[in-house]
Motif scaffolding. Structure first.
Motif, mmCIF file in Angstrom:
data_model
loop_
_atom_site.group_PDB
_atom_site.id
_atom_site.type_symbol
_atom_site.label_atom_id
_atom_site.label_comp_id
_atom_site.label_asym_id
_atom_site.label_seq_id
_atom_site.Cartn_x
_atom_site.Cartn_y
_atom_site.Cartn_z
ATOM 1 N N GLU A 206 6.121 -22.920 33.705
ATOM 2 C CA GLU A 206 4.954 -22.248 34.273
ATOM 3 C C GLU A 206 4.091 -23.233 35.062
ATOM 4 N N PHE A 207 3.948 -24.434 34.538
ATOM 5 C CA PHE A 207 3.209 -25.482 35.260
ATOM 6 C C PHE A 207 3.859 -25.750 36.612
ATOM 7 N N MET A 208 5.166 -25.942 36.609
ATOM 8 C CA MET A 208 5.872 -26.256 37.849
ATOM 9 C C MET A 208 5.815 -25.097 38.839
ATOM 10 N N GLY A 209 5.927 -23.865 38.322
ATOM 11 C CA GLY A 209 5.852 -22.710 39.209
ATOM 12 C C GLY A 209 4.506 -22.599 39.886
ATOM 13 N N ALA A 210 3.413 -22.769 39.110
ATOM 14 C CA ALA A 210 2.067 -22.693 39.684
ATOM 15 C C ALA A 210 1.795 -23.882 40.613
ATOM 16 N N ILE B 58 12.552 -31.754 21.735
ATOM 17 C CA ILE B 58 11.180 -31.640 22.252
ATOM 18 C C ILE B 58 11.149 -30.735 23.475
ATOM 19 N N ARG B 59 12.106 -30.923 24.358
ATOM 20 C CA ARG B 59 12.163 -30.132 25.596
ATOM 21 C C ARG B 59 12.298 -28.645 25.314
ATOM 22 N N ASP B 60 13.030 -28.311 24.247
ATOM 23 C CA ASP B 60 13.224 -26.912 23.912
ATOM 24 C C ASP B 60 11.898 -26.225 23.604
ATOM 25 N N HIS B 61 10.924 -26.985 23.085
ATOM 26 C CA HIS B 61 9.638 -26.412 22.724
ATOM 27 C C HIS B 61 8.643 -26.402 23.883
ATOM 28 N N ILE B 62 8.829 -27.273 24.858
ATOM 29 C CA ILE B 62 7.852 -27.358 25.943
ATOM 30 C C ILE B 62 8.379 -26.828 27.274
ATOM 31 N N SER B 63 9.641 -26.399 27.318
ATOM 32 C CA SER B 63 10.225 -26.008 28.599
ATOM 33 C C SER B 63 9.531 -24.792 29.208
ATOM 34 N N SER C 70 11.083 -21.118 37.488
ATOM 35 C CA SER C 70 10.603 -20.872 36.123
ATOM 36 C C SER C 70 11.207 -19.653 35.444
ATOM 37 N N ALA C 71 11.863 -18.784 36.191
ATOM 38 C CA ALA C 71 12.304 -17.496 35.641
ATOM 39 C C ALA C 71 13.205 -17.643 34.423
ATOM 40 N N ASN C 72 14.170 -18.547 34.452
ATOM 41 C CA ASN C 72 15.128 -18.677 33.354
ATOM 42 C C ASN C 72 14.576 -19.420 32.146
ATOM 43 N N TYR C 73 13.408 -20.034 32.290
ATOM 44 C CA TYR C 73 12.854 -20.829 31.198
ATOM 45 C C TYR C 73 11.615 -20.201 30.573
#
Length: 337
Positions: free
Chosen positions: A59-63, A49-54, A111-114
Motif C-alpha cells: 500500500e505504501f508503494m502504491g500510494a 518478517i516480510r510475510d507480515h509487512i508485505s 500492490s494488488a497481489n499483496y
C-alpha cells in the motif's frame, strides 16, 4: 522437528567441496520449499518478517507511485508554462490527467497481489464497511497509504524545488495559488462549499463503482493485468470530466499526504486553514462517504457475492439451509443402505 529444514549431512570422509559445487542440485540453496508440505514456509528469518509487512508495504508503494507520477505531472505541466523555467510548455491538463491515471494504475498493479491494491483510505473503509475487509487492518493500511503519498510528494518537491523557487519569486516564498495547489487539491474560487463536497462525493462514487464493476465475476473473469488498465480509464474519465472544480482528489491519502508535505516545506498553516478546514470535509470526508454510498448501492442492486453485508443470509434462511442439508444427508444414507 516440524517446521525446521535439516541441512545435508556429510561424513567426515566426504569431499569438502560438495556444498560448493554449482551443478549439484542437492545444495540447500536450490531446494524448492513449495514442494514440501512438512517444511517451514519461511526459508529464512526475513521471509517471515516480510510475510507480515508485505500488505502495508504494498500500500505504501502504491500510494508512493500514485503521488510521484501525479504530483510530478502537475508540476511539469504548470511550472514549465513559466518562460523563466522552460522555453516551451512541457505539459497541459491532458498530461496531468494522464499522469494521475497512470500513477493509480501502476500503484494498483504493484500492490494488488499483496494487499488487494486499495491505495486509497476511502476504498479500504468502503471494503471494510460493505465487503467484510477486516477492520483491524484498516489503521495500518491507512497509515501506509498516507506515508506513501507524503513520500511520493516529497520526492516530487525535491525534484522541482528550484523551478518552484523561480515561479514563486524566491526560495523563501511559498503560496498556495502559485505552487501549493500542484500538490494538494483546492476548490475553485467560484465553487460553493456544498458543490465542492458534492464534486468529490460523486467522483469518488464513480471510482468505487468502477472498481466493483471490474472485480464482479458476473461481468466475466478478468484476464491477468486487466484490472489496472480498467482503473486507468476510470480515473482518466473522472479527472477529465469532473476534475475542474476541486482537482478530483478522490483519495484522502492523495490529498492529505502532499498537504502535510507542503506544510512542512514552507507553505505553513494556510494549507489547512483554507476555507475553514476544507482539507477535512472535502477531500477526506467527500471520498469516504461517496465510496460507502456507492458500495451499498452497487451491492444492493447488483452484487450477489456472500462477502457483502447485503447478501448475508438471514436466520430463517440459515435454518432452512441446515434443515435441507440434514434431510438430504439422511435421504442419501437411506438410499445407500
Amino acid at each position: 522437528m516440524t517446521g525446521i529444514i535439516e541441512k545435508p549431512r556429510h561424513s567426515e570422509t566426504s569431499n569438502n567441496s560438495y556444498s560448493t559445487r554449482p551443478n549439484d542440485m542437492t545444495v540447500l540453496g536450490v531446494v524448492d520449499f513449495a514442494d514440501c508440505d512438512q517444511c517451514s514456509p519461511y526459508p529464512n528469518r526475513w521471509s517471515s518478517i516480510r510475510d507480515h509487512i508485505s500488505a502495508p508495504a504494498a500500500e505504501f508503494m502504491g500510494a508512493f507511485i500514485l503521488c510521484l507520477l501525479g504530483c510530478g505531472g502537475n508540476c511539469q505541466a504548470n511550472l514549465s508554462a513559466n518562460k523563466s523555467v522552460s522555453a516551451s510548455p512541457a505539459g497541459d491538463a491532458v498530461t496531468s490527467n494522464l499522469s494521475w491515471a497512470i500513477g493509480l494504475s501502476l500503484g494498483v498493479w504493484i500492490s494488488a497481489n499483496y494487499s488487494g491494491g486499495h491505495v486509497n483510505p476511502a476504498v479500504t473503509i468502503a471494503f471494510a464497511t460493505v465487503r467484510g475487509f477486516p477492520w483491524r487492518k484498516v489503521p495500518i493500511y491507512i497509515l501506509a497509504q498516507l506515508l506513501g503519498a507524503l513520500c511520493g510528494a516529497g520526492v516530487v518537491y525535491a525534484t522541482y524545488f528550484k523551478a518552484i523557487d523561480i515561479v514563486e519569486g524566491g526560495s523563501d516564498i511559498r503560496t498556495i495559488a502559485v505552487s501549493g495547489n500542484l500538490f494538494a487539491t483546492y476548490a475553485a474560487d467560484y465553487l460553493p462549499s456544498v458543490s465542492a463536497f458534492f464534486a468529490e462525493f460523486i467522483g469518488s462514487a464513480m471510482l468505487l463503482t468502477g472498481i466493483f464493476m471490474f472485480t464482479d465475476k458476473k461481468n466475466g473473469p478478468l484476464p491477468a493485468g486487466v484490472l489496472p488498465v480498467g482503473i486507468f480509464f476510470v480515473i482518466l474519465g473522472i479527472s477529465s470530466a469532473l476534475g475542474m472544480d476541486t482537482g478530483a482528489a478522490l483519495n484522502p491519502a492523495r490529498d492529505l499526504g502532499p498537504r502535510i508535505l507542503t506544510a512542512m516545506v514552507g507553505y505553513g498553516g494556510a494549507v489547512f486553514n483554507f476555507r475553514n478546514q476544507y482539507w477535512l470535509w472535502c477531500p477526506i470526508l467527500g471520498p469516504i462517504f461517496g465510496m460507502i454510498v456507492a458500495a451499498f448501492f452497487y451491492d444492493t442492486m447488483l452484487y450477489r457475492g456472500l462477502e457483502s453485508v447485503t447478501n448475508r443470509p438471514s436466520e430463517e434462511a440459515e435454518r432452512h439451509h441446515l434443515h435441507s442439508c440434514a434431510h438430504t444427508k439422511r435421504t442419501g444414507v437411506a438410499g445407500i443402505v
